[in-house]
Scaffold this motif. Structure first.
Motif, PDB file in Angstrom:
ATOM      1  N   SER A  38      39.487  21.597  25.336  1.00 47.59           N
ATOM      2  CA  SER A  38      38.594  20.999  24.339  1.00 47.59           C
ATOM      3  C   SER A  38      39.234  21.009  22.959  1.00 47.59           C
ATOM      4  O   SER A  38      39.148  20.027  22.205  1.00 47.59           O
ATOM      5  CB  SER A  38      37.264  21.754  24.298  1.00 47.59           C
ATOM      6  OG  SER A  38      36.581  21.658  25.530  1.00 47.59           O
ATOM      7  N   ILE A  39      39.871  22.125  22.617  1.00 46.52           N
ATOM      8  CA  ILE A  39      40.565  22.214  21.329  1.00 46.52           C
ATOM      9  C   ILE A  39      41.691  21.189  21.281  1.00 46.52           C
ATOM     10  O   ILE A  39      41.914  20.523  20.263  1.00 46.52           O
ATOM     11  CB  ILE A  39      41.105  23.637  21.105  1.00 46.52           C
ATOM     12  CG1 ILE A  39      39.965  24.660  21.104  1.00 46.52           C
ATOM     13  CG2 ILE A  39      41.889  23.717  19.792  1.00 46.52           C
ATOM     14  CD1 ILE A  39      40.431  26.101  21.084  1.00 46.52           C
ATOM     15  N   ASN A  40      42.384  21.040  22.385  1.00 44.31           N
ATOM     16  CA  ASN A  40      43.484  20.082  22.457  1.00 44.31           C
ATOM     17  C   ASN A  40      42.983  18.653  22.257  1.00 44.31           C
ATOM     18  O   ASN A  40      43.618  17.842  21.569  1.00 44.31           O
ATOM     19  CB  ASN A  40      44.192  20.208  23.805  1.00 44.31           C
ATOM     20  CG  ASN A  40      45.409  19.311  23.901  1.00 44.31           C
ATOM     21  OD1 ASN A  40      46.235  19.261  23.005  1.00 44.31           O
ATOM     22  ND2 ASN A  40      45.526  18.596  25.006  1.00 44.31           N
ATOM     23  N   ARG A  41      41.838  18.332  22.845  1.00 40.55           N
ATOM     24  CA  ARG A  41      41.280  16.983  22.690  1.00 40.55           C
ATOM     25  C   ARG A  41      40.880  16.728  21.238  1.00 40.55           C
ATOM     26  O   ARG A  41      41.046  15.627  20.726  1.00 40.55           O
ATOM     27  CB  ARG A  41      40.073  16.803  23.612  1.00 40.55           C
ATOM     28  CG  ARG A  41      40.446  16.618  25.066  1.00 40.55           C
ATOM     29  CD  ARG A  41      39.213  16.654  25.963  1.00 40.55           C
ATOM     30  NE  ARG A  41      38.259  15.615  25.630  1.00 40.55           N
ATOM     31  CZ  ARG A  41      38.347  14.345  26.039  1.00 40.55           C
ATOM     32  NH1 ARG A  41      39.358  13.963  26.800  1.00 40.55           N
ATOM     33  NH2 ARG A  41      37.428  13.464  25.710  1.00 40.55           N
ATOM     34  N   ILE A  42      40.362  17.754  20.564  1.00 41.50           N
ATOM     35  CA  ILE A  42      40.028  17.617  19.143  1.00 41.50           C
ATOM     36  C   ILE A  42      41.292  17.375  18.336  1.00 41.50           C
ATOM     37  O   ILE A  42      41.341  16.504  17.463  1.00 41.50           O
ATOM     38  CB  ILE A  42      39.306  18.888  18.637  1.00 41.50           C
ATOM     39  CG1 ILE A  42      37.917  18.999  19.274  1.00 41.50           C
ATOM     40  CG2 ILE A  42      39.209  18.885  17.110  1.00 41.50           C
ATOM     41  CD1 ILE A  42      37.224  20.322  19.018  1.00 41.50           C
ATOM     42  N   GLU A  43      42.351  18.122  18.638  1.00 45.08           N
ATOM     43  CA  GLU A  43      43.600  18.016  17.887  1.00 45.08           C
ATOM     44  C   GLU A  43      44.339  16.709  18.160  1.00 45.08           C
ATOM     45  O   GLU A  43      45.186  16.303  17.362  1.00 45.08           O
ATOM     46  CB  GLU A  43      44.508  19.206  18.219  1.00 45.08           C
ATOM     47  CG  GLU A  43      43.968  20.531  17.693  1.00 45.08           C
ATOM     48  CD  GLU A  43      44.902  21.683  17.978  1.00 45.08           C
ATOM     49  OE1 GLU A  43      45.933  21.471  18.655  1.00 45.08           O
ATOM     50  OE2 GLU A  43      44.603  22.812  17.536  1.00 45.08           O
ATOM     51  N   ARG A  44      44.036  16.059  19.257  1.00 44.13           N
ATOM     52  CA  ARG A  44      44.652  14.768  19.571  1.00 44.13           C
ATOM     53  C   ARG A  44      43.766  13.595  19.124  1.00 44.13           C
ATOM     54  O   ARG A  44      44.079  12.447  19.387  1.00 44.13           O
ATOM     55  CB  ARG A  44      44.920  14.670  21.068  1.00 44.13           C
ATOM     56  CG  ARG A  44      46.041  15.587  21.544  1.00 44.13           C
ATOM     57  CD  ARG A  44      46.101  15.675  23.058  1.00 44.13           C
ATOM     58  NE  ARG A  44      46.045  14.353  23.662  1.00 44.13           N
ATOM     59  CZ  ARG A  44      45.281  14.023  24.705  1.00 44.13           C
ATOM     60  NH1 ARG A  44      44.478  14.927  25.254  1.00 44.13           N
ATOM     61  NH2 ARG A  44      45.317  12.806  25.209  1.00 44.13           N
ATOM     62  N   ALA A  45      42.668  13.899  18.431  1.00 43.32           N
ATOM     63  CA  ALA A  45      41.727  12.888  17.945  1.00 43.32           C
ATOM     64  C   ALA A  45      41.095  12.093  19.078  1.00 43.32           C
ATOM     65  O   ALA A  45      40.666  10.960  18.888  1.00 43.32           O
ATOM     66  CB  ALA A  45      42.402  11.940  16.945  1.00 43.32           C
ATOM     67  N   VAL A  46      41.027  12.695  20.252  1.00 44.54           N
ATOM     68  CA  VAL A  46      40.364  12.065  21.390  1.00 44.54           C
ATOM     69  C   VAL A  46      38.858  12.300  21.313  1.00 44.54           C
ATOM     70  O   VAL A  46      38.063  11.481  21.758  1.00 44.54           O
ATOM     71  CB  VAL A  46      40.926  12.622  22.719  1.00 44.54           C
ATOM     72  CG1 VAL A  46      40.161  12.077  23.916  1.00 44.54           C
ATOM     73  CG2 VAL A  46      42.411  12.299  22.846  1.00 44.54           C
TER      74      VAL A  46
END
Length: 278
Positions: A38-46
């Motif tokens: 989830s953090i990764n998706r936030i950081e990728r602007a997804v």
């Protein structure tokens, strides 16, 4: 042109803050109780996070300055006239993110070995370059990408435009993309752009021999206030790569400086471009 970069800018800053705090994704997961994915998706602007999630992230990353927190949280608000969203179904996620980040840059340093940089292309050159680079594109797909490229260029004519520093391999000047007429118009456009105070154009001549930019194109963007974040994009036959690691960013920034040092100065570059139009 409206600022279209809020969500990617938020994503980029949250990633920068996490890295600055020394936390890996899995360490952040343990501290926050959020899945690393989830953090990764936030950081990728997804995924756009909720306000309370951003506050949790800022707490975990040790951001206590009220002004800094307010600025980060302001990027959750709608950005107004987001022209990119109109084209987004037809663009790669990477390209959409790149455009939005480009829109918030204070300085863009780019080395191109094959094409005139997109921000400086004429419409006819863009059409020939896009269609020539990918012959499988349908005519309507080419036209859409041309429109996107031309809209990107508005960043250079808005109030307080970014500083653009473009170093072009001499092959870019000599290759007749679109034919003689199209190329002559393009070179005139380059000369005109280089006369602007916020644009620097250098040509890396064939006589310079081997140089650090021979492996592909490179763009380094300084995203500006308030945090001074930097990112880089490298381009090769396998596609673009977005670079965010501090050590790699430093190496690529140095690579650009070395390429520029081997290039002709702006005045000599302008003479070479003028000679090529004769």
């Amino acid at each position: 042109m409206a600022n279209t970069s809020r969500l990617p800018r938020l994503a980029w800053e949250l990633r920068r803050l996490r890295l600055a705090s020394g936390l890996s994704l899995h360490e952040a997961e343990k501290r926050l109780g959020l899945y690393a994915s989830s953090i990764n998706r936030i950081e990728r602007a997804v995924h756009q996070p909720q306000r309370r999630t951003v506050n949790l992230l800022l707490d975990a990353y040790g951001v206590t300055d009220p002004q800094q927190r307010a600025i980060v949280l302001s990027w959750l608000k709608p950005s107004g006239d987001d022209w990119v969203s109109e084209h987004e179904p037809y663009l790669s996620e990477h390209y959409s993110t790149y455009i939005r980040l480009e829109d918030s840059a204070e300085r863009v340093r780019t080395h191109e070995s094959q094409f005139v940089p997109g921000l400086l292309q004429t419409e006819a050159y863009a059409r020939a370059a896009i269609g020539g680079a990918d012959p499988d594109l349908a005519p309507d797909e080419v036209e859409r990408l041309v429109r996107v490229r031309l809209q990107r260029q508005q960043v250079l004519t808005r109030p307080a435009p970014p500083r653009l520093w473009a170093v072009l391999d001499e092959a870019v000047i000599r290759r007749e993309v679109g034919g003689v007429g199209v190329m002559r118009e393009q070179l005139h456009r380059l000369a005109e752009a280089a006369s602007a105070a916020h644009v620097t154009v250098q040509v890396l001549p064939f006589g310079a021999g081997a140089h650090p930019g021979m492996n592909g194109s490179l763009t380094v963007m300084d995203l500006g206030a308030p945090f001074g974040s930097t990112l880089a994009v490298t381009d090769s036959m396998t596609g673009d790569t977005l670079i965010h690691e501090t050590a790699e960013l430093a190496r690529l920034a140095t690579t650009f400086e070395r390429i520029a040092a081997q290039a002709l100065d702006p005045a000599a570059s302008a003479t070479l471009i003028a000679d090529a139009t004769a």
